[in-house]
Motif scaffolding. Structure first.
Motif, PDB file in Angstrom:
ATOM      1  N   GLY A  28       0.807  -1.303   0.100  1.00  0.00           N
ATOM      2  CA  GLY A  28       0.005   0.038   0.011  1.00  0.00           C
ATOM      3  C   GLY A  28       1.083   1.334   0.123  1.00  0.00           C
ATOM      4  O   GLY A  28       0.778   2.270  -0.760  1.00  0.00           O
ATOM      5  N   LEU A  29       1.921   1.388   0.953  1.00  0.00           N
ATOM      6  CA  LEU A  29       2.916   2.296   0.774  1.00  0.00           C
ATOM      7  C   LEU A  29       3.394   2.397  -0.337  1.00  0.00           C
ATOM      8  O   LEU A  29       3.606   3.488  -0.813  1.00  0.00           O
ATOM      9  CB  LEU A  29       3.802   2.355   2.071  1.00  0.00           C
ATOM     10  CG  LEU A  29       3.094   2.536   3.630  1.00  0.00           C
ATOM     11  CD1 LEU A  29       4.210   2.273   4.467  1.00  0.00           C
ATOM     12  CD2 LEU A  29       2.798   3.815   3.535  1.00  0.00           C
ATOM     13  N   SER A  30       4.016   1.277  -0.978  1.00  0.00           N
ATOM     14  CA  SER A  30       4.866   1.407  -2.190  1.00  0.00           C
ATOM     15  C   SER A  30       3.837   2.075  -3.223  1.00  0.00           C
ATOM     16  O   SER A  30       4.248   2.984  -4.278  1.00  0.00           O
ATOM     17  CB  SER A  30       5.352  -0.002  -2.309  1.00  0.00           C
ATOM     18  OG  SER A  30       6.010  -0.390  -1.666  1.00  0.00           O
ATOM     19  N   VAL A  31       2.384   1.539  -3.455  1.00  0.00           N
ATOM     20  CA  VAL A  31       1.716   2.201  -4.427  1.00  0.00           C
ATOM     21  C   VAL A  31       1.750   3.652  -4.212  1.00  0.00           C
ATOM     22  O   VAL A  31       1.593   4.587  -5.364  1.00  0.00           O
ATOM     23  CB  VAL A  31       0.370   1.522  -4.337  1.00  0.00           C
ATOM     24  CG1 VAL A  31      -0.611   2.062  -5.266  1.00  0.00           C
ATOM     25  CG2 VAL A  31       0.324  -0.046  -5.000  1.00  0.00           C
ATOM     26  N   PHE A  32       1.572   4.167  -3.122  1.00  0.00           N
ATOM     27  CA  PHE A  32       1.149   5.545  -2.973  1.00  0.00           C
ATOM     28  C   PHE A  32       2.455   6.169  -3.307  1.00  0.00           C
ATOM     29  O   PHE A  32       2.460   7.362  -3.857  1.00  0.00           O
ATOM     30  CB  PHE A  32       0.994   5.734  -1.416  1.00  0.00           C
ATOM     31  CG  PHE A  32       0.773   7.142  -0.971  1.00  0.00           C
ATOM     32  CD1 PHE A  32      -0.027   8.172  -1.292  1.00  0.00           C
ATOM     33  CD2 PHE A  32       2.056   7.794  -0.366  1.00  0.00           C
ATOM     34  CE1 PHE A  32       0.094   9.317  -1.217  1.00  0.00           C
ATOM     35  CE2 PHE A  32       2.004   9.194  -0.094  1.00  0.00           C
ATOM     36  CZ  PHE A  32       1.043   9.860  -0.277  1.00  0.00           C
ATOM     37  N   PHE A  33       3.714   5.885  -2.766  1.00  0.00           N
ATOM     38  CA  PHE A  33       4.844   6.672  -3.144  1.00  0.00           C
ATOM     39  C   PHE A  33       5.166   6.593  -4.555  1.00  0.00           C
ATOM     40  O   PHE A  33       5.673   7.275  -5.295  1.00  0.00           O
ATOM     41  CB  PHE A  33       5.954   6.196  -2.391  1.00  0.00           C
ATOM     42  CG  PHE A  33       5.870   6.782  -0.938  1.00  0.00           C
ATOM     43  CD1 PHE A  33       6.286   7.989  -0.709  1.00  0.00           C
ATOM     44  CD2 PHE A  33       5.611   5.893   0.332  1.00  0.00           C
ATOM     45  CE1 PHE A  33       6.032   8.663   0.884  1.00  0.00           C
ATOM     46  CE2 PHE A  33       5.513   6.422   1.416  1.00  0.00           C
ATOM     47  CZ  PHE A  33       5.661   7.623   1.918  1.00  0.00           C
ATOM     48  N   CYS A  35       3.181   6.242  -6.977  1.00  0.00           N
ATOM     49  CA  CYS A  35       2.285   7.266  -7.851  1.00  0.00           C
ATOM     50  C   CYS A  35       2.643   8.737  -7.537  1.00  0.00           C
ATOM     51  O   CYS A  35       2.622   9.505  -8.553  1.00  0.00           O
ATOM     52  CB  CYS A  35       0.881   6.830  -7.266  1.00  0.00           C
ATOM     53  SG  CYS A  35      -0.026   5.224  -7.760  1.00  0.00           S
ATOM     54  N   VAL A  36       3.258   9.021  -6.367  1.00  0.00           N
ATOM     55  CA  VAL A  36       3.826  10.341  -6.080  1.00  0.00           C
ATOM     56  C   VAL A  36       4.922  10.510  -7.136  1.00  0.00           C
ATOM     57  O   VAL A  36       4.990  11.604  -7.917  1.00  0.00           O
ATOM     58  CB  VAL A  36       3.934  10.636  -4.834  1.00  0.00           C
ATOM     59  CG1 VAL A  36       4.741  12.068  -4.543  1.00  0.00           C
ATOM     60  CG2 VAL A  36       2.776  10.505  -3.725  1.00  0.00           C
ATOM     61  N   VAL A  64       4.030  -0.632  -9.707  1.00  0.00           N
ATOM     62  CA  VAL A  64       2.992  -0.169  -9.499  1.00  0.00           C
ATOM     63  C   VAL A  64       1.695  -1.370  -9.701  1.00  0.00           C
ATOM     64  O   VAL A  64       0.910  -1.595  -8.944  1.00  0.00           O
ATOM     65  CB  VAL A  64       2.557   1.041  -9.957  1.00  0.00           C
ATOM     66  CG1 VAL A  64       0.943   1.506  -9.920  1.00  0.00           C
ATOM     67  CG2 VAL A  64       3.166   2.313  -9.288  1.00  0.00           C
ATOM     68  N   ASP A  67       2.206  -4.289  -7.475  1.00  0.00           N
ATOM     69  CA  ASP A  67       1.553  -4.238  -6.139  1.00  0.00           C
ATOM     70  C   ASP A  67       0.292  -4.220  -5.909  1.00  0.00           C
ATOM     71  O   ASP A  67      -0.690  -4.562  -5.360  1.00  0.00           O
ATOM     72  CB  ASP A  67       2.205  -2.917  -5.524  1.00  0.00           C
ATOM     73  CG  ASP A  67       3.600  -3.043  -5.209  1.00  0.00           C
ATOM     74  OD1 ASP A  67       4.056  -3.912  -4.975  1.00  0.00           O
ATOM     75  OD2 ASP A  67       4.461  -1.778  -5.194  1.00  0.00           O
ATOM     76  N   PHE A 268       8.661   2.551  -1.985  1.00  0.00           N
ATOM     77  CA  PHE A 268       9.051   3.513  -0.938  1.00  0.00           C
ATOM     78  C   PHE A 268      10.627   4.129  -1.160  1.00  0.00           C
ATOM     79  O   PHE A 268      10.747   5.278  -1.465  1.00  0.00           O
ATOM     80  CB  PHE A 268       8.839   3.414   0.422  1.00  0.00           C
ATOM     81  CG  PHE A 268       9.213   4.202   1.580  1.00  0.00           C
ATOM     82  CD1 PHE A 268       8.552   5.466   1.673  1.00  0.00           C
ATOM     83  CD2 PHE A 268      10.455   3.981   2.274  1.00  0.00           C
ATOM     84  CE1 PHE A 268       9.123   6.555   2.341  1.00  0.00           C
ATOM     85  CE2 PHE A 268      10.911   4.987   3.026  1.00  0.00           C
ATOM     86  CZ  PHE A 268      10.270   6.300   3.233  1.00  0.00           C
TER      87      PHE A 268
END
Length: 309
Positions: A28-33, A35-36, A64, A67, A268
């Motif tokens: 979840g954190l990996s997808v967020f970062f 995408c950023v 992405v 994940d 991340f």
């Protein structure tokens, strides 16, 4: 993130719960970062001109997708839809093979950066993108028609089953996934060692120039930028995935934890590396950099050695 393909794989319910929790949070954190990082990349027109940045972005896209498919895989498996499960297994496998391929292409690009090439290759990025996305699609299509994807059941010591959509033939898994990654790992690890040696030599040269210019005898230690560079290279080249080779015997469970923690948070760490090494300079900004700033930038980002292929 590369599951065992035995139809009745047995693992402790506590360990499975812990690994699932770590993977869910990490992915979840990996997808967020990630995408950023992708959002930042497409905002910066200067960064899009860099061949190295564009290759790195393709790797981020593959991660992405990997994940996201991993996070939604169990849900699809529990729906009981066999066709949907096969499609999910095939797409997740495609994302995994693309990720491996982009690890290798990152290493290849680094080797070309360090090599002396006189004749430029036309449409370099287009050829690299075709090599990164097309061959895995062919492999997955063949396996799909061979009926190698289906619902895989993982059993715990308490009898609680966990289902996922994946390859049901263990021999296919070991040949296509483990075998392919073994070739990629041999190449990327060799490139990592070469790049590590290059960074050390560059560090010594830079420190020597600074020492001669200042006339000081103070030694320069390893800085945070150097550590981030080494970590970034390690994750960008997929070296941490090598812990999958130790998933046997007494090292099986520890390797599961190390493998899961490192690769779940890979996105991340790649974001930190991308943020640290990218040059965010506006189109209207023109600044004269000193030689020390140039040396520091080269030290942080070995990818930015511009060359036409």
């Amino acid at each position: 993130m590369i599951p065992n393909t035995d139809n009745t794989s047995i693992i402790s319910s506590t360990d499975l719960s812990n690994l699932t929790y770590i993977t869910s949070i990490g992915c979840g954190l990996s997808v967020f970062f990630l995408c950023v990082a992708l959002f930042m990349h497409f905002l910066m027109r200067r960064a899009r001109k860099s061949e190295a940045a564009q290759i790195l972005i393709n790797l981020l896209v593959a991660l992405v997708l990997l994940d996201l498919t991993f996070l939604t895989n169990e849900y699809v498996a529990n729906t009981g839809n066999i066709i949907g499960c096969k499609l999910m297994a095939g797409f997740m496998h495609y994302c995994l093979l693309c990720t491996f391929t982009w690890f290798g292409l990152e290493a290849l690009h680094l080797c070309l950066q360090l090599a002396t090439i006189s004749n430029p290759t036309t449409h370099y990025l287009l050829k690299v993108q075709i090599a990164g996305w097309a061959p895995p699609a062919i492999v997955v299509t063949v396996l799909f028609f061979m009926q190698k994807y289906n619902r895989l059941v993982i059993q715990t010591d308490t009898g609680k089953d966990v289902a996922m959509c994946w390859i049901i033939d263990s021999s296919v898994h070991y040949v296509v996934n483990i075998g392919y990654y073994s070739v990629i790992f041999a190449f990327t690890f060799t490139t990592f060692v070469v790049m590590l040696r290059w960074i050390v030599l560059l560090k010594r040269t830079t420190a020597g120039h600074k020492k001669a210019a200042s006339g000081s005898g103070k030694r320069t230690g390893t800085g945070t930028s150097d550590i981030l560079t080494i970590m970034g290279l390690c994750f960008t080249l997929g070296v941490t995935w090598g812990f999958a080779f130790f998933a046997y015997g007494a090292l099986r469970l520890p390797s599961y934890y190390i493998f899961t923690i490192l690769n779940s948070f890979q996105g991340f760490f790649l974001f930190i590396y991308y943020y640290k090494t990218s040059k965010f300079i506006g189109d209207s900004t023109v600044s004269a950099e000193t030689s020390n700033t140039t040396e520091a930038t080269q030290m942080e980002n070995p990818y930015e050695k511009q060359k036409n292929f």
